[in-house]
Design an enzyme around this catalytic site. Sequence first.
Site, PDB file in Angstrom:
ATOM      1  N   HIS A 144      -0.478  -4.267  -0.688  1.00 21.82           N
ATOM      2  CA  HIS A 144      -1.364  -3.113  -0.785  1.00 21.82           C
ATOM      3  C   HIS A 144      -2.449  -3.491  -1.790  1.00 21.82           C
ATOM      4  CE1 HIS A 144       1.809  -0.843   1.177  1.00 21.82           C
ATOM      5  NE2 HIS A 144       2.642  -1.104   0.194  1.00 21.82           N
TER       6      HIS A 144
ATOM      7  N   GLU B  98      -0.053  -2.341   6.391  1.00 31.47           N
ATOM      8  CA  GLU B  98      -0.030  -1.024   7.036  1.00 31.47           C
ATOM      9  C   GLU B  98      -1.136  -0.146   6.456  1.00 31.47           C
ATOM     10  OE1 GLU B  98       0.704   0.997   4.514  1.00 31.47           O
ATOM     11  OE2 GLU B  98       2.640   0.587   3.605  1.00 31.47           O
TER      12      GLU B  98
END
Length: 292
Positions: free
Chosen positions: A208, A246
């Site tokens: 992330h 994601e």
Amino acid sequence: MTAIDLPSAIATPPIFDLWLQIDALFAETGEDRIELSLEWLMRGDIALHDLRCGISNDCTIIVDRIDFYQSAGLWTNRPPAVPPASGLVPGPDGRDHPRRPAKPVGQFYERYDREARCVVSFDVLTIGSHLSLFHRWQNDPRVAHFWEEDKSKEDLAAYLAERIANPGVLPAIASFDGDPAGYLEFYWAREDRLGAYYDSHPWDRGWHGLIGERRHLGRMKTAAWLRSLTHYLFVDCPLTEKIVGEPRADNVKLLRYTDPLAYRKIREFDFPHKRAALMHCYRDEFFAKVRF
């Protein structure tokens, strides 16, 4: 294929300097393979195994670009992580995983990006040194729109402490030319929440990230940041064949960078808190496609 001749007027460089010269030659020539003089290595007392990449061919050493950028010791402060020999550790929802190698310390990656003309580096985050930066970044409305962590310093300190304590997560600060620019979380996908949404493999890695400093936004630096973090994850562990992500499915700006970096959008799916795009990046495709 480009050959490197040994200049008679200069001493043979040590291995680090030789790696630097090989790196420069790949960039300057665009070649996929170069040829080194075996005499060069011998004069510098450099063994073939110290080079980490290369095939002996009579009086020369052949170095492939793809092997070099996975093997040379230019970018990290430690050799590739060697997984512990013990068996699997219980993981979430029956997703058992290998015991993870120890985390790095301090600055653990540094690379000059020729396209962006800057040095990209990653340092292990510490709450004492980086909490104020992290708090300011998370409370920027631009970042909060995607991260939803616009909270107090106390709450964010607890958030970071949990990740620091987690052996499967590495919180880091990303910098350009030594100036802190953003935050990264590297994780092992098998024990992350994402591992339940696809057929996760034991050595899959993910990340992330956010660029918190507006002065470091822009196409060139964002691409350099993404190249570097993907490169680090593959270099750090030779068993990692796939990097996953994601991002929010509506994060159009980030998704524009994925194809040139060999990331594939597999599908969209629903997390409890967002609609996400499942991204995969495979080792062979990354090193074949991306130029450093």
